[in-house]
Design a protein around this motif. Structure first.
Motif, PDB file in Angstrom:
ATOM      1  N   ILE A  84      28.375  -5.516 -49.227  1.00  0.00           N
ATOM      2  CA  ILE A  84      26.952  -5.523 -49.550  1.00  0.00           C
ATOM      3  C   ILE A  84      26.172  -5.678 -48.260  1.00  0.00           C
ATOM      4  CG2 ILE A  84      25.101  -6.719 -50.767  1.00  0.00           C
ATOM      5  CD1 ILE A  84      27.189  -7.334 -52.924  1.00  0.00           C
ATOM      6  N   THR A  85      25.386  -4.649 -47.946  1.00  0.00           N
ATOM      7  CA  THR A  85      24.601  -4.664 -46.721  1.00  0.00           C
ATOM      8  C   THR A  85      23.164  -5.055 -47.037  1.00  0.00           C
ATOM      9  OG1 THR A  85      24.153  -2.296 -46.936  1.00  0.00           O
ATOM     10  CG2 THR A  85      26.053  -2.936 -45.589  1.00  0.00           C
ATOM     11  N   MET A  86      22.539  -5.678 -46.061  1.00  0.00           N
ATOM     12  CA  MET A  86      21.166  -6.155 -46.210  1.00  0.00           C
ATOM     13  C   MET A  86      20.410  -5.848 -44.933  1.00  0.00           C
ATOM     14  SD  MET A  86      22.099  -9.852 -47.755  1.00  0.00           S
ATOM     15  CE  MET A  86      23.043 -10.031 -49.242  1.00  0.00           C
ATOM     16  N   GLY A  87      20.021  -4.606 -44.770  1.00  0.00           N
ATOM     17  CA  GLY A  87      19.195  -4.249 -43.631  1.00  0.00           C
ATOM     18  C   GLY A  87      19.934  -4.035 -42.330  1.00  0.00           C
ATOM     19  N   CYS A  88      21.247  -3.734 -42.385  1.00  0.00           N
ATOM     20  CA  CYS A  88      21.940  -3.511 -41.110  1.00  0.00           C
ATOM     21  C   CYS A  88      22.059  -2.028 -40.779  1.00  0.00           C
ATOM     22  CB  CYS A  88      23.297  -4.196 -41.070  1.00  0.00           C
ATOM     23  SG  CYS A  88      24.518  -3.568 -42.201  1.00  0.00           S
ATOM     24  N   GLY A  89      21.598  -1.180 -41.667  1.00  0.00           N
ATOM     25  CA  GLY A  89      21.537   0.252 -41.379  1.00  0.00           C
ATOM     26  C   GLY A  89      22.856   0.852 -40.955  1.00  0.00           C
ATOM     27  N   ASP A  90      22.830   1.648 -39.901  1.00  0.00           N
ATOM     28  CA  ASP A  90      24.014   2.379 -39.463  1.00  0.00           C
ATOM     29  C   ASP A  90      24.997   1.538 -38.671  1.00  0.00           C
ATOM     30  OD1 ASP A  90      22.971   4.630 -40.652  1.00  0.00           O
ATOM     31  OD2 ASP A  90      22.002   5.344 -38.817  1.00  0.00           O
ATOM     32  N   THR A  91      24.706   0.264 -38.447  1.00  0.00           N
ATOM     33  CA  THR A  91      25.625  -0.562 -37.666  1.00  0.00           C
ATOM     34  C   THR A  91      26.807  -1.040 -38.498  1.00  0.00           C
ATOM     35  OG1 THR A  91      24.414  -2.610 -38.109  1.00  0.00           O
ATOM     36  CG2 THR A  91      23.793  -1.369 -36.132  1.00  0.00           C
ATOM     37  N   CYS A  92      26.760  -0.836 -39.814  1.00  0.00           N
ATOM     38  CA  CYS A  92      27.854  -1.275 -40.664  1.00  0.00           C
ATOM     39  C   CYS A  92      28.914  -0.185 -40.759  1.00  0.00           C
ATOM     40  CB  CYS A  92      27.343  -1.589 -42.066  1.00  0.00           C
ATOM     41  SG  CYS A  92      26.160  -2.941 -42.095  1.00  0.00           S
ATOM     42  N   PRO A  93      30.181  -0.521 -40.463  1.00  0.00           N
ATOM     43  CA  PRO A  93      31.226   0.490 -40.584  1.00  0.00           C
ATOM     44  C   PRO A  93      31.410   0.914 -42.035  1.00  0.00           C
ATOM     45  CG  PRO A  93      32.155  -1.644 -39.927  1.00  0.00           C
ATOM     46  CD  PRO A  93      30.669  -1.804 -40.005  1.00  0.00           C
ATOM     47  N   PHE A  94      31.800   2.158 -42.223  1.00  0.00           N
ATOM     48  CA  PHE A  94      31.984   2.705 -43.566  1.00  0.00           C
ATOM     49  C   PHE A  94      33.424   3.149 -43.736  1.00  0.00           C
ATOM     50  CE2 PHE A  94      32.167   6.104 -46.656  1.00  0.00           C
ATOM     51  CZ  PHE A  94      31.451   5.578 -47.710  1.00  0.00           C
ATOM     52  N   PHE A  95      34.045   2.732 -44.834  1.00  0.00           N
ATOM     53  CA  PHE A  95      35.406   3.156 -45.146  1.00  0.00           C
ATOM     54  C   PHE A  95      35.429   3.753 -46.542  1.00  0.00           C
ATOM     55  CE2 PHE A  95      35.973  -0.098 -41.941  1.00  0.00           C
ATOM     56  CZ  PHE A  95      36.896   0.508 -41.102  1.00  0.00           C
ATOM     57  N   PRO A  96      36.013   4.935 -46.707  1.00  0.00           N
ATOM     58  CA  PRO A  96      36.122   5.538 -48.033  1.00  0.00           C
ATOM     59  C   PRO A  96      36.890   4.612 -48.978  1.00  0.00           C
ATOM     60  CG  PRO A  96      36.756   7.100 -46.328  1.00  0.00           C
ATOM     61  CD  PRO A  96      36.593   5.761 -45.661  1.00  0.00           C
ATOM     62  N   GLY A  97      36.504   4.642 -50.245  1.00  0.00           N
ATOM     63  CA  GLY A  97      37.212   3.860 -51.245  1.00  0.00           C
ATOM     64  C   GLY A  97      36.668   2.462 -51.450  1.00  0.00           C
ATOM     65  N   LYS A  98      35.724   2.057 -50.644  1.00  0.00           N
ATOM     66  CA  LYS A  98      35.104   0.740 -50.809  1.00  0.00           C
ATOM     67  C   LYS A  98      33.862   0.894 -51.677  1.00  0.00           C
ATOM     68  CE  LYS A  98      37.779  -1.276 -47.779  1.00  0.00           C
ATOM     69  NZ  LYS A  98      38.859  -2.089 -48.289  1.00  0.00           N
ATOM     70  N   ARG A  99      33.529  -0.151 -52.376  1.00  0.00           N
ATOM     71  CA  ARG A  99      32.273  -0.170 -53.121  1.00  0.00           C
ATOM     72  C   ARG A  99      31.206  -0.730 -52.180  1.00  0.00           C
ATOM     73  NH1 ARG A  99      31.213  -4.036 -58.371  1.00  0.00           N
ATOM     74  NH2 ARG A  99      28.957  -4.143 -58.153  1.00  0.00           N
ATOM     75  N   TYR A 100      30.171   0.075 -51.945  1.00  0.00           N
ATOM     76  CA  TYR A 100      29.066  -0.338 -51.077  1.00  0.00           C
ATOM     77  C   TYR A 100      27.795  -0.493 -51.903  1.00  0.00           C
ATOM     78  CZ  TYR A 100      31.737   0.680 -46.859  1.00  0.00           C
ATOM     79  OH  TYR A 100      32.680   0.665 -45.868  1.00  0.00           O
ATOM     80  N   GLU A 101      27.046  -1.519 -51.602  1.00  0.00           N
ATOM     81  CA  GLU A 101      25.707  -1.691 -52.170  1.00  0.00           C
ATOM     82  C   GLU A 101      24.798  -2.083 -51.016  1.00  0.00           C
ATOM     83  OE1 GLU A 101      25.320  -4.389 -55.470  1.00  0.00           O
ATOM     84  OE2 GLU A 101      27.161  -3.662 -56.410  1.00  0.00           O
ATOM     85  N   ASP A 102      23.585  -1.567 -51.038  1.00  0.00           N
ATOM     86  CA  ASP A 102      22.590  -1.986 -50.057  1.00  0.00           C
ATOM     87  C   ASP A 102      21.499  -2.729 -50.802  1.00  0.00           C
ATOM     88  OD1 ASP A 102      21.456  -2.127 -47.416  1.00  0.00           O
ATOM     89  OD2 ASP A 102      19.957  -0.688 -48.117  1.00  0.00           O
ATOM     90  N   TRP A 103      21.370  -4.006 -50.519  1.00  0.00           N
ATOM     91  CA  TRP A 103      20.342  -4.824 -51.146  1.00  0.00           C
ATOM     92  C   TRP A 103      19.133  -4.858 -50.232  1.00  0.00           C
ATOM     93  CZ3 TRP A 103      23.168  -9.827 -53.230  1.00  0.00           C
ATOM     94  CH2 TRP A 103      24.084  -9.456 -54.225  1.00  0.00           C
ATOM     95  N   VAL A 104      18.048  -4.273 -50.685  1.00  0.00           N
ATOM     96  CA  VAL A 104      16.811  -4.279 -49.906  1.00  0.00           C
ATOM     97  C   VAL A 104      16.084  -5.582 -50.223  1.00  0.00           C
ATOM     98  CG1 VAL A 104      14.647  -3.089 -49.454  1.00  0.00           C
ATOM     99  CG2 VAL A 104      16.716  -1.769 -49.981  1.00  0.00           C
ATOM    100  N   LEU A 105      16.094  -6.471 -49.236  1.00  0.00           N
ATOM    101  CA  LEU A 105      15.482  -7.787 -49.379  1.00  0.00           C
ATOM    102  C   LEU A 105      14.636  -8.065 -48.150  1.00  0.00           C
ATOM    103  CD1 LEU A 105      18.780  -9.603 -50.359  1.00  0.00           C
ATOM    104  CD2 LEU A 105      16.811  -9.358 -51.886  1.00  0.00           C
ATOM    105  N   GLU A 106      13.555  -8.782 -48.348  1.00  0.00           N
ATOM    106  CA  GLU A 106      12.734  -9.169 -47.205  1.00  0.00           C
ATOM    107  C   GLU A 106      13.550 -10.056 -46.272  1.00  0.00           C
ATOM    108  OE1 GLU A 106       8.444 -11.320 -46.374  1.00  0.00           O
ATOM    109  OE2 GLU A 106       8.983 -10.734 -48.414  1.00  0.00           O
TER     110      GLU A 106
END
Length: 137
Positions: A84-106
């Motif tokens: 679960i990412t929170m505003g880290c944009g493209d700096t987060c590594p991505f691996f196929p097969g993982k469940r990703y969610e981006d929580w847009v929070l202040e």
């Protein structure tokens, strides 16, 4: 007693690992009752957890005062089932097969506890939804 099921692992990631990801990890640890393995990290970790986040979580009985921001590693992402990412944009590594969610929070950085409370409460609601989605039989 042998069990075939492994606990799901959730990794919360934000830039500084000092506010949102720390609060989310603390809520998930507290609310999941040990059923979910919890990690948090930041792409550019801060020196300390945001004091306003510590204060806001203390109001709900969760102590973040001993937490230390941790650096995001590729291994942490690989070993997690949900990222679960929170505003880290493209700096987060991505691996196929993982469940990703981006929580847009202040971002609570630089804000007082009054401004952090609604962010904390939104994180709690999202964590409760996450637990429900991970523990369905």
């Amino acid at each position: 007693m042998s069990t075939e099921t492994k606990k799901p692992t959730v990794l919360f990631v934000c830039v500084h690992n000092a506010g949102r990801s720390q609060m989310a990890a603390a809520y998930l640890t507290s609310l999941s009752g040990g059923e979910i393995e919890v990690r948090s990290a930041g792409s550019q970790p801060a020196d300390q957890v945001n004091p306003a986040a510590v204060a806001a979580m203390a109001e709900v009985g969760i102590d973040l005062s001993a937490e230390i921001p941790k650096v995001l590693t590729t291994e942490a992402v690989q070993e997690s089932d949900v990222v679960i990412t929170m505003g880290c944009g493209d700096t987060c590594p991505f691996f196929p097969g993982k469940r990703y969610e981006d929580w847009v929070l202040e971002d609570p950085a630089g804000q007082g506890v009054e401004a952090v409370r609604p962010i904390r409460d939104e994180i709690k609601a999202r964590v409760q939804d996450l637990i429900a989605s991970l523990t369905k039989q």
